[in-house]
Design a protein around this motif. Structure first.
Motif, PDB file in Angstrom:
ATOM      1  N   SER A  96      -7.491  -8.628  -2.839  1.00  0.00           N
ATOM      2  CA  SER A  96      -6.012  -8.830  -3.168  1.00  0.00           C
ATOM      3  C   SER A  96      -5.599  -7.812  -4.115  1.00  0.00           C
ATOM      4  O   SER A  96      -4.691  -6.944  -3.671  1.00  0.00           O
ATOM      5  N   SER A  97      -5.844  -7.959  -5.501  1.00  0.00           N
ATOM      6  CA  SER A  97      -5.309  -6.699  -6.410  1.00  0.00           C
ATOM      7  C   SER A  97      -6.311  -6.912  -7.707  1.00  0.00           C
ATOM      8  O   SER A  97      -6.771  -7.858  -7.939  1.00  0.00           O
ATOM      9  N   VAL A  98      -6.477  -5.705  -8.350  1.00  0.00           N
ATOM     10  CA  VAL A  98      -7.162  -5.872  -9.927  1.00  0.00           C
ATOM     11  C   VAL A  98      -6.421  -6.889 -10.613  1.00  0.00           C
ATOM     12  O   VAL A  98      -7.112  -7.691 -11.434  1.00  0.00           O
ATOM     13  N   ALA A  99      -4.929  -6.950 -10.941  1.00  0.00           N
ATOM     14  CA  ALA A  99      -4.354  -8.028 -11.453  1.00  0.00           C
ATOM     15  C   ALA A  99      -4.774  -9.383 -11.162  1.00  0.00           C
ATOM     16  O   ALA A  99      -4.861 -10.013 -12.054  1.00  0.00           O
ATOM     17  N   THR A 100      -4.795  -9.591  -9.685  1.00  0.00           N
ATOM     18  CA  THR A 100      -5.318 -10.927  -9.249  1.00  0.00           C
ATOM     19  C   THR A 100      -6.577 -11.250  -9.949  1.00  0.00           C
ATOM     20  O   THR A 100      -6.721 -12.476 -10.428  1.00  0.00           O
ATOM     21  N   ALA A 101      -7.661 -10.355  -9.612  1.00  0.00           N
ATOM     22  CA  ALA A 101      -8.865 -10.749  -9.994  1.00  0.00           C
ATOM     23  C   ALA A 101      -8.953 -10.731 -11.610  1.00  0.00           C
ATOM     24  O   ALA A 101      -9.628 -11.666 -11.986  1.00  0.00           O
ATOM     25  N   ILE A 110       1.768 -16.148  -4.157  1.00  0.00           N
ATOM     26  CA  ILE A 110       1.366 -16.576  -2.545  1.00  0.00           C
ATOM     27  C   ILE A 110       0.840 -15.367  -1.716  1.00  0.00           C
ATOM     28  O   ILE A 110       0.201 -15.704  -1.043  1.00  0.00           O
ATOM     29  N   ASP A 111       1.500 -14.116  -1.988  1.00  0.00           N
ATOM     30  CA  ASP A 111       0.879 -13.086  -1.336  1.00  0.00           C
ATOM     31  C   ASP A 111      -0.510 -12.804  -1.443  1.00  0.00           C
ATOM     32  O   ASP A 111      -1.567 -12.786  -0.639  1.00  0.00           O
ATOM     33  N   ALA A 112      -1.158 -12.846  -2.687  1.00  0.00           N
ATOM     34  CA  ALA A 112      -2.457 -12.649  -3.242  1.00  0.00           C
ATOM     35  C   ALA A 112      -3.173 -13.890  -2.754  1.00  0.00           C
ATOM     36  O   ALA A 112      -4.287 -13.790  -2.392  1.00  0.00           O
ATOM     37  N   ALA A 113      -2.531 -14.888  -2.994  1.00  0.00           N
ATOM     38  CA  ALA A 113      -3.472 -16.078  -2.511  1.00  0.00           C
ATOM     39  C   ALA A 113      -3.741 -16.189  -1.133  1.00  0.00           C
ATOM     40  O   ALA A 113      -4.706 -16.696  -0.854  1.00  0.00           O
ATOM     41  N   MET A 114      -2.805 -15.954  -0.469  1.00  0.00           N
ATOM     42  CA  MET A 114      -2.864 -15.910   1.122  1.00  0.00           C
ATOM     43  C   MET A 114      -3.923 -14.871   1.465  1.00  0.00           C
ATOM     44  O   MET A 114      -4.605 -15.161   2.280  1.00  0.00           O
ATOM     45  N   ALA A 115      -3.860 -13.504   0.767  1.00  0.00           N
ATOM     46  CA  ALA A 115      -4.906 -12.668   1.118  1.00  0.00           C
ATOM     47  C   ALA A 115      -6.351 -13.094   0.957  1.00  0.00           C
ATOM     48  O   ALA A 115      -7.449 -12.984   1.635  1.00  0.00           O
ATOM     49  N   LEU A 116      -6.513 -13.842  -0.377  1.00  0.00           N
ATOM     50  CA  LEU A 116      -7.748 -14.659  -0.590  1.00  0.00           C
ATOM     51  C   LEU A 116      -8.043 -15.607   0.353  1.00  0.00           C
ATOM     52  O   LEU A 116      -9.326 -15.594   0.748  1.00  0.00           O
ATOM     53  N   SER A 117      -7.161 -16.311   0.674  1.00  0.00           N
ATOM     54  CA  SER A 117      -7.602 -17.333   1.831  1.00  0.00           C
ATOM     55  C   SER A 117      -7.932 -16.861   3.010  1.00  0.00           C
ATOM     56  O   SER A 117      -8.746 -17.631   3.867  1.00  0.00           O
ATOM     57  N   HIS A 118      -7.319 -16.033   3.583  1.00  0.00           N
ATOM     58  CA  HIS A 118      -7.731 -15.235   4.875  1.00  0.00           C
ATOM     59  C   HIS A 118      -9.127 -14.694   4.714  1.00  0.00           C
ATOM     60  O   HIS A 118      -9.964 -14.720   5.836  1.00  0.00           O
TER      61      HIS A 118
END
Length: 137
Positions: A27-32, A62-70
């Motif tokens: 996702s991204s460092v910020a998300t982590a 939503i974009d980061a969450a979708m990346a993680l979900s995928h």
């Protein structure tokens, strides 16, 4: 799919536990960092289909969450606690400033610390090393 990270995030990524670093790559460092701050020390379920209403989408977008979900469909992720980032970054900055010739007194005033605190932070940073930095000498 693992994304290419911004080079500015490489130093932070190098300090992360491996499982958190993988989340950052996905996702991204910020998300982590957000996940660690909010859910560190807990397991979170990653749905196979992410929605905007899901608590993770609300937390990281939503974009980061979708990346993680995928990347982790149906998995339970152990989110590590990662509280020492600021201290390690500050310690590395203190070491760099000392190597550049700045005094302990000057750094103590800048960081709102005692000179003894500066020495201790410098010693801890040098003992831990900085995985993002190679040998300078």
């Amino acid at each position: 799919m693992v994304k290419a990270l911004d080079p500015a995030d490489a130093a932070v990524l190098a300090l992360m536990p491996p499982s958190l670093a993988e989340i950052a790559r996905v996702s991204s460092v910020a998300t982590a960092l957000t996940l660690s701050a909010r859910y560190g020390g807990r397991r979170i379920y990653m749905p196979e289909v992410m929605t905007e209403a899901h608590y993770l989408a609300q937390a990281v977008g939503i974009d980061a969450a979708m990346a993680l979900s995928h990347h982790y469909p149906g998995d339970r992720l152990e989110i590590p606690v990662f509280r020492d980032l600021r201290a390690r970054i500050k310690g590395n900055a203190i070491v760099a400033a000392r190597r550049a010739g700045r005094s302990q007194a000057d750094l103590a005033a800048e960081y709102g610390m005692t000179e003894r605190g500066i020495r201790m932070a410098e010693r801890r940073a040098e003992q831990a090393g900085d995985p993002a930095q190679g040998d300078l000498f």
